[in-house]
Design a protein around this motif. Structure first.
Motif, PDB file in Angstrom:
ATOM      1  N   GLU A 171      33.926  19.569  -3.741  1.00  0.00           N
ATOM      2  CA  GLU A 171      33.434  20.930  -3.501  1.00  0.00           C
ATOM      3  C   GLU A 171      32.404  21.351  -4.544  1.00  0.00           C
ATOM      4  O   GLU A 171      31.460  22.086  -4.248  1.00  0.00           O
ATOM      5  CB  GLU A 171      34.611  21.919  -3.505  1.00  0.00           C
ATOM      6  CG  GLU A 171      35.566  21.779  -2.336  1.00  0.00           C
ATOM      7  CD  GLU A 171      36.624  20.726  -2.556  1.00  0.00           C
ATOM      8  OE1 GLU A 171      37.494  20.564  -1.680  1.00  0.00           O
ATOM      9  OE2 GLU A 171      36.597  20.051  -3.624  1.00  0.00           O
ATOM     10  N   GLU A 172      32.587  20.863  -5.776  1.00  0.00           N
ATOM     11  CA  GLU A 172      31.658  21.222  -6.847  1.00  0.00           C
ATOM     12  C   GLU A 172      30.290  20.590  -6.626  1.00  0.00           C
ATOM     13  O   GLU A 172      29.257  21.150  -6.998  1.00  0.00           O
ATOM     14  CB  GLU A 172      32.256  20.791  -8.188  1.00  0.00           C
ATOM     15  CG  GLU A 172      33.517  21.564  -8.547  1.00  0.00           C
ATOM     16  CD  GLU A 172      34.237  20.988  -9.745  1.00  0.00           C
ATOM     17  OE1 GLU A 172      33.996  19.811 -10.073  1.00  0.00           O
ATOM     18  OE2 GLU A 172      35.036  21.727 -10.357  1.00  0.00           O
ATOM     19  N   TYR A 173      30.290  19.400  -6.023  1.00  0.00           N
ATOM     20  CA  TYR A 173      29.019  18.747  -5.689  1.00  0.00           C
ATOM     21  C   TYR A 173      28.250  19.571  -4.662  1.00  0.00           C
ATOM     22  O   TYR A 173      27.049  19.838  -4.836  1.00  0.00           O
ATOM     23  CB  TYR A 173      29.286  17.349  -5.144  1.00  0.00           C
ATOM     24  CG  TYR A 173      28.145  16.767  -4.343  1.00  0.00           C
ATOM     25  CD1 TYR A 173      26.988  16.310  -4.972  1.00  0.00           C
ATOM     26  CD2 TYR A 173      28.223  16.692  -2.951  1.00  0.00           C
ATOM     27  CE1 TYR A 173      25.927  15.787  -4.231  1.00  0.00           C
ATOM     28  CE2 TYR A 173      27.171  16.162  -2.205  1.00  0.00           C
ATOM     29  CZ  TYR A 173      26.030  15.712  -2.849  1.00  0.00           C
ATOM     30  OH  TYR A 173      24.987  15.205  -2.113  1.00  0.00           O
ATOM     31  N   TYR A 174      28.923  19.989  -3.614  1.00  0.00           N
ATOM     32  CA  TYR A 174      28.230  20.743  -2.565  1.00  0.00           C
ATOM     33  C   TYR A 174      27.807  22.122  -3.055  1.00  0.00           C
ATOM     34  O   TYR A 174      26.747  22.623  -2.665  1.00  0.00           O
ATOM     35  CB  TYR A 174      29.124  20.862  -1.330  1.00  0.00           C
ATOM     36  CG  TYR A 174      29.273  19.553  -0.596  1.00  0.00           C
ATOM     37  CD1 TYR A 174      28.212  19.016   0.141  1.00  0.00           C
ATOM     38  CD2 TYR A 174      30.450  18.821  -0.659  1.00  0.00           C
ATOM     39  CE1 TYR A 174      28.325  17.797   0.794  1.00  0.00           C
ATOM     40  CE2 TYR A 174      30.573  17.608  -0.008  1.00  0.00           C
ATOM     41  CZ  TYR A 174      29.507  17.101   0.717  1.00  0.00           C
ATOM     42  OH  TYR A 174      29.629  15.893   1.353  1.00  0.00           O
ATOM     43  N   SER A 175      28.603  22.735  -3.906  1.00  0.00           N
ATOM     44  CA  SER A 175      28.217  24.018  -4.483  1.00  0.00           C
ATOM     45  C   SER A 175      26.928  23.881  -5.281  1.00  0.00           C
ATOM     46  O   SER A 175      26.033  24.727  -5.205  1.00  0.00           O
ATOM     47  CB  SER A 175      29.343  24.544  -5.375  1.00  0.00           C
ATOM     48  OG  SER A 175      28.978  25.764  -5.979  1.00  0.00           O
ATOM     49  N   THR A 176      26.834  22.801  -6.053  1.00  0.00           N
ATOM     50  CA  THR A 176      25.621  22.539  -6.841  1.00  0.00           C
ATOM     51  C   THR A 176      24.433  22.250  -5.924  1.00  0.00           C
ATOM     52  O   THR A 176      23.331  22.775  -6.135  1.00  0.00           O
ATOM     53  CB  THR A 176      25.852  21.336  -7.779  1.00  0.00           C
ATOM     54  OG1 THR A 176      26.946  21.624  -8.646  1.00  0.00           O
ATOM     55  CG2 THR A 176      24.612  21.041  -8.609  1.00  0.00           C
ATOM     56  N   HIS A 181      19.372  23.939  -3.032  1.00  0.00           N
ATOM     57  CA  HIS A 181      18.772  24.151  -1.711  1.00  0.00           C
ATOM     58  C   HIS A 181      18.334  25.607  -1.560  1.00  0.00           C
ATOM     59  O   HIS A 181      17.285  25.896  -0.965  1.00  0.00           O
ATOM     60  CB  HIS A 181      19.762  23.785  -0.602  1.00  0.00           C
ATOM     61  CG  HIS A 181      19.670  22.360  -0.156  1.00  0.00           C
ATOM     62  ND1 HIS A 181      18.465  21.711   0.039  1.00  0.00           N
ATOM     63  CD2 HIS A 181      20.641  21.451   0.160  1.00  0.00           C
ATOM     64  CE1 HIS A 181      18.690  20.472   0.448  1.00  0.00           C
ATOM     65  NE2 HIS A 181      19.996  20.287   0.517  1.00  0.00           N
ATOM     66  N   MET A 182      19.138  26.516  -2.080  1.00  0.00           N
ATOM     67  CA  MET A 182      18.770  27.935  -1.998  1.00  0.00           C
ATOM     68  C   MET A 182      17.474  28.204  -2.746  1.00  0.00           C
ATOM     69  O   MET A 182      16.614  28.935  -2.268  1.00  0.00           O
ATOM     70  CB  MET A 182      19.901  28.798  -2.565  1.00  0.00           C
ATOM     71  CG  MET A 182      21.053  29.028  -1.603  1.00  0.00           C
ATOM     72  SD  MET A 182      20.560  29.866  -0.078  1.00  0.00           S
ATOM     73  CE  MET A 182      19.834  31.371  -0.741  1.00  0.00           C
ATOM     74  N   ALA A 218      24.584  30.118  -2.406  1.00  0.00           N
ATOM     75  CA  ALA A 218      25.454  28.945  -2.484  1.00  0.00           C
ATOM     76  C   ALA A 218      26.876  29.318  -2.096  1.00  0.00           C
ATOM     77  O   ALA A 218      27.570  28.563  -1.396  1.00  0.00           O
ATOM     78  CB  ALA A 218      25.419  28.361  -3.897  1.00  0.00           C
ATOM     79  N   ALA A 219      27.334  30.483  -2.538  1.00  0.00           N
ATOM     80  CA  ALA A 219      28.676  30.941  -2.188  1.00  0.00           C
ATOM     81  C   ALA A 219      28.785  31.160  -0.682  1.00  0.00           C
ATOM     82  O   ALA A 219      29.801  30.824  -0.060  1.00  0.00           O
ATOM     83  CB  ALA A 219      29.003  32.231  -2.936  1.00  0.00           C
ATOM     84  N   MET A 220      27.733  31.717  -0.085  1.00  0.00           N
ATOM     85  CA  MET A 220      27.726  31.930   1.365  1.00  0.00           C
ATOM     86  C   MET A 220      27.799  30.602   2.111  1.00  0.00           C
ATOM     87  O   MET A 220      28.553  30.452   3.070  1.00  0.00           O
ATOM     88  CB  MET A 220      26.460  32.690   1.774  1.00  0.00           C
ATOM     89  CG  MET A 220      26.409  34.135   1.329  1.00  0.00           C
ATOM     90  SD  MET A 220      24.819  34.901   1.780  1.00  0.00           S
ATOM     91  CE  MET A 220      25.065  36.577   1.215  1.00  0.00           C
TER      92      MET A 220
END
Length: 276
Positions: A171-176, A181-182, A218-220
């Protein structure tokens, strides 16, 4: 001496922030800075001052039969020690005192030393919904993978993040990845956002707002992917710490959230209201 160290540390951190690097946002576990001799990770403020790698003092290098390359400049490592001082009552008390020493990165700045590092990567299954979001990002920037740091380069329109095997939790990878990306949605060929298209000085409202946009977005995206995340909490930790304006400017936060939603819509391929 302590004030001199504070100045050096502050200058180093500001230099990183001016380059678009937020040094304390490092959820990955592999690619950290360690002491070459002990293989122990540096802690505290030193994690912000040192790039990933193995470091040794001049004494450690020479005692091991190596040498520091000519002309190389060392990196500072700070630590606390205790000094005894007599108080007004004649009693001896201990007070903390900040000191520093210089280290050199073994693989780049030294000769005659072999790496002792033996990091084992983490094995994860890809998260299907998060992958689908990334794959659905039309006209997305190139994504490169390199351990140690995450960033977006607008001039060349590419993202660099540590690979998923560097993170303890996927999950931390995708959050980063979502955070970077944002940032990329602000490119002039996409949403043409001021925080990306213009050079913004550290501490400025534009610079800080762009970081907030990326964090909220990123949270969204993590929410859309159905994965747990702590991006908003992290925002308070690393943005709120150096931008007090956010604590009192609700309008700025609302504006950033609106821009974040547009960025998320762009990544998801959803049409958004231009006037919203």
């Amino acid at each position: 001496m302590s004030m001199k160290i504070y100045d050096m540390v502050t200058e180093r951190i500001i230099n990183q922030l001016e380059k678009g690097i937020v040094p304390w946002r490092r959820p990955w576990k592999i690619g950290t800075a360690v002491n070459w001799k002990t293989q122990k990770s540096y802690r505290g403020i030193n994690t912000l001052l040192l790039e990933p790698g193995e470091y040794a003092s001049f004494k450690q290098v020479t005692e091991a039969g190596g040498k520091v390359k000519k002309g190389e400049k060392g990196h500072i490592v700070v630590f606390w020690t205790w000094l005894e001082k007599e108080d007004e009552n004649g009693e001896m008390t201990k007070i903390p005192y900040l000191r520093y020493y210089t280290v050199f990165e073994v693989s780049k700045q030294c000769e005659g030393l072999q790496s002792k590092r033996n990091e084992q990567s983490f094995k994860h299954d890809l998260i299907e919904e998060a992958e689908r979001i990334c794959e659905g990002y039309k006209n997305a920037p190139l994504v490169r993978f390199s351990s140690g740091r995450a960033f977006y380069v607008p001039a060349q329109d590419y993202i660099s993040v540590p690979p998923i095997c560097d993170y303890e939790k996927p999950e931390e990878y995708y959050s980063t990845l979502f955070h970077e990306h944002m940032h990329s949605t602000g490119h002039s060929n996409r949403l043409n956002r001021q925080g990306i298209t213009e050079i913004a000085a550290f501490g400025s409202e534009t610079y800080s707002k762009e970081e907030l946009v990326a964090e909220i977005g990123a949270a969204m995206l993590c929410s859309f992917a159905g994965i747990d995340n702590s991006t908003i909490d992290n925002s308070v930790a690393y943005i709120g710490g150096w931008l007090r304006k956010l604590r009192s400017d609700n309008k700025m936060i609302i504006q950033a959230a609106g821009q974040a939603q547009k960025g998320v819509d762009h990544i998801l391929g959803v049409k958004f209201d231009e006037g919203g």
